[in-house]
Design a protein around this motif. Structure first.
Motif, PDB file in Angstrom:
ATOM      1  N   ALA A   1      48.607  42.746  33.268  1.00 45.89           N
ATOM      2  CA  ALA A   1      49.412  43.521  34.205  1.00 45.89           C
ATOM      3  C   ALA A   1      48.837  43.443  35.620  1.00 45.89           C
ATOM      4  N   LEU A   2      47.513  43.426  35.727  1.00 49.61           N
ATOM      5  CA  LEU A   2      46.882  43.290  37.042  1.00 49.61           C
ATOM      6  C   LEU A   2      47.197  41.928  37.647  1.00 49.61           C
TER       7      LEU A   2
ATOM      8  N   GLU B   1      40.605  50.113  34.954  1.00 52.23           N
ATOM      9  CA  GLU B   1      39.346  50.847  34.837  1.00 52.23           C
ATOM     10  C   GLU B   1      38.298  50.152  33.976  1.00 52.23           C
ATOM     11  N   SER B   2      38.737  49.545  32.898  1.00 52.88           N
ATOM     12  CA  SER B   2      37.749  49.073  31.926  1.00 52.88           C
ATOM     13  C   SER B   2      38.147  47.746  31.293  1.00 52.88           C
ATOM     14  N   PRO B   3      38.209  46.688  32.092  1.00 57.12           N
ATOM     15  CA  PRO B   3      38.554  45.392  31.488  1.00 57.12           C
ATOM     16  C   PRO B   3      37.446  44.919  30.558  1.00 57.12           C
ATOM     17  N   SER B   4      37.806  44.386  29.436  1.00 58.98           N
ATOM     18  CA  SER B   4      36.806  43.848  28.520  1.00 58.98           C
ATOM     19  C   SER B   4      36.016  42.742  29.220  1.00 58.98           C
ATOM     20  N   THR B   5      34.710  42.724  28.983  1.00 59.62           N
ATOM     21  CA  THR B   5      33.899  41.668  29.595  1.00 59.62           C
ATOM     22  C   THR B   5      34.356  40.285  29.144  1.00 59.62           C
ATOM     23  N   LYS B   6      34.999  40.238  27.989  1.00 61.08           N
ATOM     24  CA  LYS B   6      35.472  38.945  27.503  1.00 61.08           C
ATOM     25  C   LYS B   6      36.703  38.461  28.263  1.00 61.08           C
ATOM     26  N   SER B   7      37.331  39.388  29.022  1.00 57.13           N
ATOM     27  CA  SER B   7      38.497  38.992  29.816  1.00 57.13           C
ATOM     28  C   SER B   7      38.127  38.634  31.253  1.00 57.13           C
ATOM     29  N   ILE B   8      36.859  38.806  31.595  1.00 60.93           N
ATOM     30  CA  ILE B   8      36.424  38.549  32.979  1.00 60.93           C
ATOM     31  C   ILE B   8      36.716  37.112  33.421  1.00 60.93           C
ATOM     32  N   PRO B   9      36.485  36.099  32.563  1.00 62.83           N
ATOM     33  CA  PRO B   9      36.812  34.730  32.992  1.00 62.83           C
ATOM     34  C   PRO B   9      38.266  34.552  33.411  1.00 62.83           C
TER      35      PRO B   9
ATOM     36  N   GLU C   1      38.166  36.102  37.140  1.00 62.01           N
ATOM     37  CA  GLU C   1      37.297  35.521  38.156  1.00 62.01           C
ATOM     38  C   GLU C   1      37.967  34.348  38.851  1.00 62.01           C
ATOM     39  N   GLY C   2      37.930  34.395  40.170  1.00 61.54           N
ATOM     40  CA  GLY C   2      38.528  33.325  40.957  1.00 61.54           C
ATOM     41  C   GLY C   2      39.991  33.511  41.267  1.00 61.54           C
ATOM     42  N   LYS C   3      40.609  34.571  40.679  1.00 68.39           N
ATOM     43  CA  LYS C   3      42.015  34.829  40.957  1.00 68.39           C
ATOM     44  C   LYS C   3      42.167  35.361  42.385  1.00 68.39           C
ATOM     45  N   GLU C   4      43.058  34.755  43.121  1.00 75.03           N
ATOM     46  CA  GLU C   4      43.273  35.198  44.500  1.00 75.03           C
ATOM     47  C   GLU C   4      43.833  36.616  44.515  1.00 75.03           C
ATOM     48  N   GLY C   5      43.254  37.435  45.385  1.00 75.66           N
ATOM     49  CA  GLY C   5      43.735  38.803  45.536  1.00 75.66           C
ATOM     50  C   GLY C   5      43.214  39.779  44.510  1.00 75.66           C
ATOM     51  N   ILE C   6      42.215  39.381  43.675  1.00 73.47           N
ATOM     52  CA  ILE C   6      41.654  40.262  42.651  1.00 73.47           C
ATOM     53  C   ILE C   6      40.138  40.319  42.787  1.00 73.47           C
ATOM     54  N   VAL C   7      39.594  41.517  42.702  1.00 79.39           N
ATOM     55  CA  VAL C   7      38.154  41.740  42.779  1.00 79.39           C
ATOM     56  C   VAL C   7      37.648  42.207  41.415  1.00 79.39           C
ATOM     57  N   VAL C   8      36.556  41.614  40.950  1.00 78.29           N
ATOM     58  CA  VAL C   8      35.888  42.058  39.731  1.00 78.29           C
ATOM     59  C   VAL C   8      34.469  42.439  40.110  1.00 78.29           C
TER      60      VAL C   8
ATOM     61  N   LEU D   1      22.441  53.060  21.511  1.00 80.05           N
ATOM     62  CA  LEU D   1      22.775  51.699  21.089  1.00 80.05           C
ATOM     63  C   LEU D   1      22.653  50.675  22.212  1.00 80.05           C
ATOM     64  N   GLY D   2      22.149  51.099  23.375  1.00 81.20           N
ATOM     65  CA  GLY D   2      21.965  50.177  24.486  1.00 81.20           C
ATOM     66  C   GLY D   2      22.521  50.742  25.784  1.00 81.20           C
ATOM     67  N   GLN D   3      22.189  50.068  26.874  1.00 83.16           N
ATOM     68  CA  GLN D   3      22.641  50.471  28.209  1.00 83.16           C
ATOM     69  C   GLN D   3      23.467  49.312  28.775  1.00 83.16           C
ATOM     70  N   PHE D   4      24.696  49.582  29.163  1.00 80.30           N
ATOM     71  CA  PHE D   4      25.549  48.472  29.596  1.00 80.30           C
ATOM     72  C   PHE D   4      26.265  48.785  30.909  1.00 80.30           C
ATOM     73  N   PHE D   5      26.742  47.740  31.541  1.00 80.09           N
ATOM     74  CA  PHE D   5      27.295  47.839  32.890  1.00 80.09           C
ATOM     75  C   PHE D   5      28.717  47.291  32.869  1.00 80.09           C
ATOM     76  N   GLU D   6      29.666  48.201  32.710  1.00 79.26           N
ATOM     77  CA  GLU D   6      31.058  47.818  32.542  1.00 79.26           C
ATOM     78  C   GLU D   6      31.702  47.532  33.897  1.00 79.26           C
ATOM     79  N   PRO D   7      32.398  46.413  34.036  1.00 83.22           N
ATOM     80  CA  PRO D   7      33.037  46.098  35.316  1.00 83.22           C
ATOM     81  C   PRO D   7      34.358  46.832  35.497  1.00 83.22           C
ATOM     82  N   VAL D   8      34.864  46.796  36.722  1.00 82.10           N
ATOM     83  CA  VAL D   8      36.228  47.219  37.026  1.00 82.10           C
ATOM     84  C   VAL D   8      36.908  46.039  37.711  1.00 82.10           C
ATOM     85  N   ALA D   9      38.237  46.047  37.750  1.00 84.93           N
ATOM     86  CA  ALA D   9      38.981  44.975  38.406  1.00 84.93           C
ATOM     87  C   ALA D   9      40.138  45.600  39.178  1.00 84.93           C
ATOM     88  N   TYR D  10      40.400  45.055  40.380  1.00 81.89           N
ATOM     89  CA  TYR D  10      41.468  45.652  41.189  1.00 81.89           C
ATOM     90  C   TYR D  10      41.976  44.671  42.239  1.00 81.89           C
TER      91      TYR D  10
END
Length: 521
Positions: free
Chosen positions: A242-243, A252-260, A263-270, A491-500
């Motif tokens: 949708a983004l 708010e919470s894109p899966s890290t597996k969807s980051i590829p 990435e590189g999409k014009e007009g989108i920040v991750v 269970l660990g410390q993780f750093f979840e990205p956002v995309a907009y």
């Protein structure tokens, strides 16, 4: 006639706000889950906390230096012995129905919050009296000197001490409210709310923000958008799509597996907006077999290697780290007390410990939020580990919103109860023993409900500590107690990205305050 006039004005305000749609600044957000519970005091769910920040206001708020600053309060005084605190509200505070915010509203709101939140519970244990002076003034008197008051009232995340009208705040704290009247910068458009689909907020044109610049949750809450729409997608892949298609502006919470894909999409920040990240956690229900036995809980934790959970849920090691501390690594109270108990010994050691604990085959019910890819991954790892240990496991799938309601059930599994759920906290929410996650009060504590007077005494001592070093020593004792009783597992410390979209302005960290967000068309 007076009541009719107020009602008419309120309706006119709503109509004027709603009329802005279509020609106004609208931000469309794909939230991390569905908004199902509207009460930010009843639940610690972050989706409801975010809802709260749009609709409600607070007496104090933390700035970017984590210092408490006045928000609804204009001035305050404290006695020399630090036992008596008096607060005066600022001018211009009104509820969304047009009535004035009063000190009585705030007292009722604090009392309700104090029955549910970990910090609030500790604060109110030392309260001797809380009274209203006049329409804008109230006083809190403590049995002992208290220097933690402003920090408590400025708590930035779940549960936030949001102010509500007295009639709403008098709702049983163990029953969620339905009336969403607040005094914040946005009005929740309940008639447009579609659970499982959409939530809508419109600008409160009567809100008077503070004049100071915005700083974290403090300063001027300037509603820069005319309308905020939360559009729920049952899976993050759909939200990401949708983004990319321009149907939403912020995810708010894109899966890290969807980051590829992004990435590189014009007009989108991750990007990642929180340097401290999140703490993954497994929670046991201490009321029901088999986890009513500490030995069973500790045995299972011996099989829960953080690397397995982080790799399954996040994949790329750049998004996570191992952290054997109940207080997040990188924060002042992180320590290595009881580290020998917190570092898993492995599957074979766990099997022996489980046999020694007398596990009798009792089924383990695990709640699994299918719309949260991170938590669903945690569930899968736990299911595999428990079955390898020889435990009987039953997984019950549901949405995260449904889980946040289901986990409040204290009944037996056959009556809708549960044994395990997984979650995660912002690191800022579990930085000290005051967090509700560390409560040992079976009546008012967090889901899982351990009965631990030792832990409660330690948390009380933390509030009364006179130095940073004394607090560190108490935090180490808290960590040792949590590790020995096995009421939760990190269970660990993780750093979840956002995309907009690059058109989105007003991004904040570590919490996204949507009253600050707008579209730069």
């Amino acid at each position: 006639m007076k009541t009719l006039t107020k009602t008419t004005l309120y309706a006119a305000t709503l109509l004027a706000s709603f009329a802005l749609v279509g020609c106004a600044n609208v931000v469309r957000v794909a939230p991390h889950t569905d908004l199902k519970v509207l009460d930010p005091i009843w639940t610690t769910a972050y989706i409801t906390r975010n809802h709260g920040y749009l609709v409600y206001d607070t007496l104090f708020s933390l700035d970017e230096s984590f210092e408490p600053q006045p928000q609804m309060v204009n001035k305050w005084t404290v006695s020399d012995d630090k036992k008596t605190w008096t607060f005066t509200l600022r001018d211009g505070l009104k509820w969304h129905d047009g009535t004035d915010v009063t000190a009585a509203d705030c007292v009722a709101s604090l009392e309700r919050w104090g029955k549910r939140d970990g910090v609030g519970q500790q604060l109110f244990r030392d309260v001797q009296n809380i009274s209203v002076g006049d329409a804008k003034t109230f006083t809190i008197q403590f049995k002992e000197p208290n220097t933690f008051v402003l920090e408590a009232l400025a708590k930035v995340s779940a549960n936030v001490p949001f102010m509500m009208p007295k009639r709403v705040a008098e709702t049983d704290p163990f029953k969620p409210i339905q009336d969403t009247t607040g005094s914040g910068p946005f009005i929740f458009k309940k008639s447009a709310w579609e659970p499982g689909s959409k939530a809508v907020y419109v600008k409160n044109s009567d809100y008077v923000p503070r004049t100071e610049p915005q700083s974290l949750a403090a300063g001027g809450k300037v509603a820069k958008a005319d309308r905020i729409e939360w559009i729920y997608y049952p899976d993050q892949a759909s939200a990401v799509a949708a983004l990319v298609a321009g149907k939403v502006d912020y995810v708010e919470s894109p899966s890290t597996k969807s980051i590829p894909v992004l990435e590189g999409k014009e007009g989108i920040v991750v990007t990642s907006t929180d340097p401290l990240g999140n703490i993954a956690m497994v929670r046991f229900n201490t009321l029901l077999p088999p986890f009513d036995k500490p030995a069973v809980r500790r045995a299972v934790l011996q099989a829960m290697q953080q690397e397995d959970y982080m790799a399954a849920a996040l994949g790329n090691p750049s998004f996570w780290r191992v952290c054997h501390s109940v207080f997040p690594c990188g924060t002042p109270l992180a320590n290595d007390a009881a580290s020998d108990l917190m570092k898993p010994a492995g599957l074979e050691a766990a099997k022996k410990a489980l046999r020694d604990a007398g596990y009798d085959g009792t089924p383990v019910v695990i709640l699994n939020p299918v719309d949260s890819p991170v938590i669903s991954a945690f569930t899968k790892v736990t299911v595999d580990k428990l079955r390898n240990l020889g435990m009987t496991v039953r997984v019950e799938d549901m949405t995260w919103a449904a889980l946040t309601e289901r986990r409040a059930n204290r009944e037996a599994a056959a009556a809708g109860g549960w044994n395990i759920f997984h979650t995660w906290w912002l690191a800022a929410d579990v930085m000290d023993p005051m967090a509700i996650a560390f409560s040992g009060d079976r009546t008012t504590g967090w889901y899982g409900w351990p009965n631990d007077p030792v832990l409660e005494d330690l948390r009380g001592a933390y509030v009364r500590a006179k130095s940073a070093n004394e607090r560190k020593q108490i935090a180490m004792k808290v960590q040792k107690q949590v590790a020995e009783t096995g009421v939760l597992g990190v269970l660990g410390q993780f750093f979840e990205p956002v995309a907009y979209s690059t058109k989105v302005k007003g991004i904040t960290t570590p919490v996204q305050f949507y009253w600050n967000m707008y579209m730069d068309e």
